[in-house]
Design an enzyme around this catalytic site. Sequence first.
Site, short mmCIF file in Angstrom:
data_model
loop_
_atom_site.label_atom_id
_atom_site.label_comp_id
_atom_site.label_asym_id
_atom_site.label_seq_id
_atom_site.Cartn_x
_atom_site.Cartn_y
_atom_site.Cartn_z
N ALA A 13 0.81 -1.23 -0.03
CA ALA A 13 0.02 0.08 -0.10
C ALA A 13 1.01 1.31 0.03
CB ALA A 13 -0.93 0.10 1.36
N SER A 15 4.60 1.25 -1.37
CA SER A 15 5.57 0.93 -2.49
C SER A 15 5.46 -0.37 -3.01
CB SER A 15 7.13 0.98 -1.61
OG SER A 15 7.05 -0.06 -0.69
N HIS A 240 -2.85 -12.56 -2.96
CA HIS A 240 -3.16 -11.91 -2.04
C HIS A 240 -1.86 -11.89 -1.19
CE1 HIS A 240 -4.96 -10.86 2.16
NE2 HIS A 240 -4.52 -9.69 1.46
N ASP A 241 -1.35 -10.73 -0.86
CA ASP A 241 0.19 -10.67 -0.21
C ASP A 241 0.00 -11.51 1.25
OD1 ASP A 241 -1.34 -8.81 1.35
OD2 ASP A 241 -0.05 -7.11 0.55
N THR A 242 -0.80 -11.57 1.74
CA THR A 242 -1.03 -12.37 3.11
C THR A 242 -0.87 -13.82 2.93
OG1 THR A 242 -2.08 -10.64 4.19
CG2 THR A 242 -2.16 -12.84 5.32
N GLY A 410 8.27 -7.86 7.07
CA GLY A 410 9.12 -6.52 7.33
C GLY A 410 9.28 -6.10 8.81
#
Length: 493
Positions: A13, A15, A240-242, A410
Site C-alpha cells: 500500500a 511501495s 493476496h500478499d498475506t 518486514g
Amino acid sequence: MAKKVFLSIDLGAGSGRIIAAKTDFQHLYLEEVHRFGNPGTDLPGGSYWNVIGLYRDILEGLRKAVATYGDRICSIGIDTWGCDFGLLDVNGRLLGMPHQYRDSRFEGMAEKMHERLDERTVFQHTGVRTNFYNSSLHLLAEQLRQSPSLLQAERLLFIPDLLAYWLTGEMANERTVASTSQLFDPHTNDWAWPVIDALGLPRRIFGKVVEPGTILGPIRSEVADYIGKSDIPVIASASHDTASAVAGIPMSQGDNLWLSSGTWSIMGLETQQPITSEAAFDAGFCNELGHSGTVRFLKNISGLWLIQECKRQWAIDGEDLDYAALAELAIEAPAFTAFIDPDHPSFSTAGDMPEKIQEYCRATGQTVPQVKGKILRIATDSIALKYRVTYDKICHLTGSSFARLHVGGGGIQNTHLTQATANALGIEVVAGPVEATSCGNIAIQMIATGHLPSIVEARELIKASFEFKTFHPTDSADWTQAYDRFRAIIAKA
C-alpha cells in the site's frame, strides 16, 4: 548449473518492488531489481491508486530483470494487498482509476448492507466479517449511487488480476485475493451469489476463479517487445500478499500459528477447512483462502501503520527519522506508561497519528505522552498486547495451546516489537523470513512450473536459505499485569 530465476512483483500500500529469486533448488537468493513508490492520491472524487503508474514501473522492472538475467527467467508472479479492484468494459478497457480501500465511500455502507442481509448471514456465506476495506462495501457504494463505471462494467478484476491481465491479455480472478472481498464462499469455492444478489451487484462482472499456481499464459507480444524477451509465463501466484506471506513462512512440523507483520498485522491459523461457527463470528475472525487448498483463519490487527504514520507526521514537521532511530527511541522510553487500542477507529485513517495517540490517552484518563519515544513505546507495546488478545481468542476457539508463533514479514526487523510479542504471548516466537511474501510468491511459481513438487519442499528450501531468530518470553509477571490494564483500557474506550 546456472541458477534459475523467478520474478516476484510484490506491491504494498506504500511501495512496490520486483524481486529476482535465483535458485539451484538447494538455496534461494533474493535480489531487488526495481523499487518504486505507490502513493495514493486524493482527488475531488475520492482516494485512488495510480495503477497505470504501477504497471509502468512493473514494465521497467521487468526490462531491468531481462537485461540482467535473460533466458534464466522462468516465470513472473504478482501479489498485492486485497480487496481493491478495477472495473472493465466489454472491450477490456479500464473504467476509471481504482479507489483505495481507505476511500470514504465505505462510510455508512455496512449498515446499508446489513439492512439487506444481516451480518451473521453474510459471514455464513463468505467466512468474512464486515470491515471498512471489504470490496462488498465499496461495490455497494457504487451500486447505490448508480455509478456509470458499474453500470457499464462487464468484468471485475482485483488489482493483481488487473495487472496480470495487462501483462498477458488473460482475465481471471485468483482465489486467494477473491476471498478477501466478502463476496466469495470458501465452502463452495465459488462466488457468494446470495450476497452478490442481495447487494444488487451485476452477476456478469464476477468471472472465472482460478487456483493459486495457475499459469495464465505468456506475456503479450507488446510487453515482450518492450522488455526484450518473449514467452515468459505469468503465474496467478497466491496473489493476496498475506496468502503469499503465509506460504513463505516455513512453520515447524505440526505448527500452524502464524503472524504476518507489516503495515497490517494479521494473525491466524493455517487450516484445511473454514471456521464459520457462531463463536468465530462473535470473536471477529475471518476465513481467507491460501495455497494448496488451505484456509487462513485470521484476524487483522493494525500493525506498523501506527509507527509509519508517526514517522510520516514527524517528517512533515521537519524531523525525518529512519526506522532504526524510531525503534531506539521506543526502547529507551519507559514501558507501560499508557495503552491504546491499535484497532480503534480513530487510528484507521491517515493524518497526525501522534496527536491521535495523545488524544486517545487523554480520553481514557491516562498519562498523555509528550515525547516521541513514549508515543512509540505506547504504540509498540499496545500492538504486542493486541496480539495477545487475538492469540487468546484463537486458543479459546480451537481449544488448543501452541508452543510457538511463526512470524514473517518486514515487521520482524523491529526486534523490539518481536521481543514484545514473545513477552506478551508468553510463548517463543520464531522470526523469519523478512521477505516472506516474495518467498511465498516464488514458492507457488516453482511448484506451478514443475520445478518443485509441493509446498513442503518449497518451505524446506526457504528454511535452508534464510536466517531465523527465536525470541523467548521474558518479564512474564510485568506483561501479565500490563495485559490486565490494557484490556481494561480498551474496554473503557
